[in-house]
Motif scaffolding. Sequence first.
Motif, mmCIF file in Angstrom:
data_model
loop_
_atom_site.group_PDB
_atom_site.id
_atom_site.type_symbol
_atom_site.label_atom_id
_atom_site.label_comp_id
_atom_site.label_asym_id
_atom_site.label_seq_id
_atom_site.Cartn_x
_atom_site.Cartn_y
_atom_site.Cartn_z
ATOM 1 N N GLU A 128 37.396 36.778 35.712
ATOM 2 C CA GLU A 128 36.535 37.904 34.916
ATOM 3 C C GLU A 128 35.483 37.278 34.160
ATOM 4 O O GLU A 128 35.583 36.140 33.379
ATOM 5 N N ASP A 129 34.145 37.673 34.273
ATOM 6 C CA ASP A 129 33.240 36.776 33.635
ATOM 7 C C ASP A 129 32.856 37.231 32.133
ATOM 8 O O ASP A 129 32.449 36.489 31.272
ATOM 9 N N ASP A 130 33.187 38.372 31.825
ATOM 10 C CA ASP A 130 33.102 38.964 30.649
ATOM 11 C C ASP A 130 34.120 38.481 29.619
ATOM 12 O O ASP A 130 35.506 38.805 29.758
ATOM 13 N N SER A 131 33.997 37.727 28.676
ATOM 14 C CA SER A 131 34.830 36.950 27.932
ATOM 15 C C SER A 131 35.648 37.861 27.252
ATOM 16 O O SER A 131 37.007 37.553 26.833
ATOM 17 N N GLU A 132 35.333 38.822 26.779
ATOM 18 C CA GLU A 132 36.044 39.822 25.792
ATOM 19 C C GLU A 132 37.434 40.514 26.482
ATOM 20 O O GLU A 132 38.302 40.640 26.111
ATOM 21 N N ALA A 150 39.564 32.185 34.842
ATOM 22 C CA ALA A 150 38.282 31.829 35.752
ATOM 23 C C ALA A 150 37.088 32.677 35.388
ATOM 24 O O ALA A 150 37.327 33.925 35.725
ATOM 25 N N GLU A 151 36.118 32.355 35.036
ATOM 26 C CA GLU A 151 34.801 32.995 34.899
ATOM 27 C C GLU A 151 34.147 33.370 36.126
ATOM 28 O O GLU A 151 33.207 34.379 36.250
ATOM 29 N N ASP A 152 34.526 32.764 37.255
ATOM 30 C CA ASP A 152 33.640 33.066 38.532
ATOM 31 C C ASP A 152 34.485 32.404 39.653
ATOM 32 O O ASP A 152 35.361 32.084 39.602
ATOM 33 N N GLY A 153 33.678 32.750 40.830
ATOM 34 C CA GLY A 153 34.596 32.576 42.346
ATOM 35 C C GLY A 153 34.597 30.932 42.445
ATOM 36 O O GLY A 153 35.483 30.478 42.966
ATOM 37 N N ILE A 183 46.462 37.810 41.562
ATOM 38 C CA ILE A 183 45.218 37.439 40.965
ATOM 39 C C ILE A 183 44.806 39.140 40.642
ATOM 40 O O ILE A 183 44.881 40.097 41.303
ATOM 41 N N ILE A 184 43.852 38.956 39.135
ATOM 42 C CA ILE A 184 43.226 40.031 38.660
ATOM 43 C C ILE A 184 41.772 39.915 39.102
ATOM 44 O O ILE A 184 41.307 38.805 38.429
ATOM 45 N N LEU A 185 41.137 40.442 39.762
ATOM 46 C CA LEU A 185 39.718 40.032 40.376
ATOM 47 C C LEU A 185 38.819 41.166 40.021
ATOM 48 O O LEU A 185 38.827 42.101 40.437
ATOM 49 N N ASP A 186 37.832 40.734 39.212
ATOM 50 C CA ASP A 186 36.739 41.622 38.736
ATOM 51 C C ASP A 186 35.643 41.724 39.922
ATOM 52 O O ASP A 186 35.548 40.583 40.827
ATOM 53 N N VAL A 187 35.241 42.984 40.217
ATOM 54 C CA VAL A 187 34.184 43.059 41.430
ATOM 55 C C VAL A 187 32.940 42.665 41.031
ATOM 56 O O VAL A 187 32.204 41.752 41.897
ATOM 57 N N MET A 188 32.378 42.812 39.825
ATOM 58 C CA MET A 188 31.058 42.389 39.582
ATOM 59 C C MET A 188 31.047 40.854 38.820
ATOM 60 O O MET A 188 31.250 40.904 37.523
#
Length: 240
Positions: A14-18, A37-40, A55-60
């Motif tokens: 997830e790239d959103d730190s909050e 991790a902030e990105d792929g 893994i919890i993986l953000d789409v955006m």
Amino acid sequence: MQPNTENAQVLIVEDDSEIANLLALTMQDNGMIPTVAEDGRVMQSLLRNNSYDLIILDVMLPGEDGLSICRKIRSENTIPIILLTALGEEVDRIVGLEVGADDYVAKPFSPREVVARVRSLLRRASYGLVKNTSPRKLRFDGWQLDPMRRQLHDPSNARVALTTTEFDLLLAFCRNPGRIITREELLSLTHSGLAGPIERSIDVHISRLRQKIEVNPKEPTLLRTVRLGGYMFTATVEEA
């Protein structure tokens, strides 16, 4: 008695730190061990050097998006994946399931819902036995399904990789051959009664399962659709 999911290693991409910090604290408060991790790119480095249970993986994500990342992970790994998405339309969630995700959580989310889905998926991935059923191996048309090791072997004895949800579905069908199982029953099995899953998601998982066990997935003979009913597993199943 519920299996213990404490100390499970959860990788949060997830790239959103909050949001990442909220998820990490939520996992930690519930006895799990989070890594962010902030990105792929960072995620791939972590996966090469560490072992994770989910893994919890953000789409955006910046750079490569979560759907592409999910597809790549699934091509070589059966680790449970929960997609985190701000996209609310059903079609977007279906795409996530089609690339191999086991479940999804829509933003904004309740931390309690995330924990419930993580625990449900971890329990199924690690233990996966339907209550009051035999753990013995099951055979159908030369295939062998092992509920204890959660493994599927084809007639040549080669192992076929299944996601957690695909395995649960096949196990349910093997334990109920010749019976029409409704989508509602299958949703209850694969989501443990959690609110939110869409009925269409079952069709996507069934389609992926057919790709792996049917000679011709476009004309399935083992796993048939019953119009207005659900699905039926037509093979003769025996305990090994």
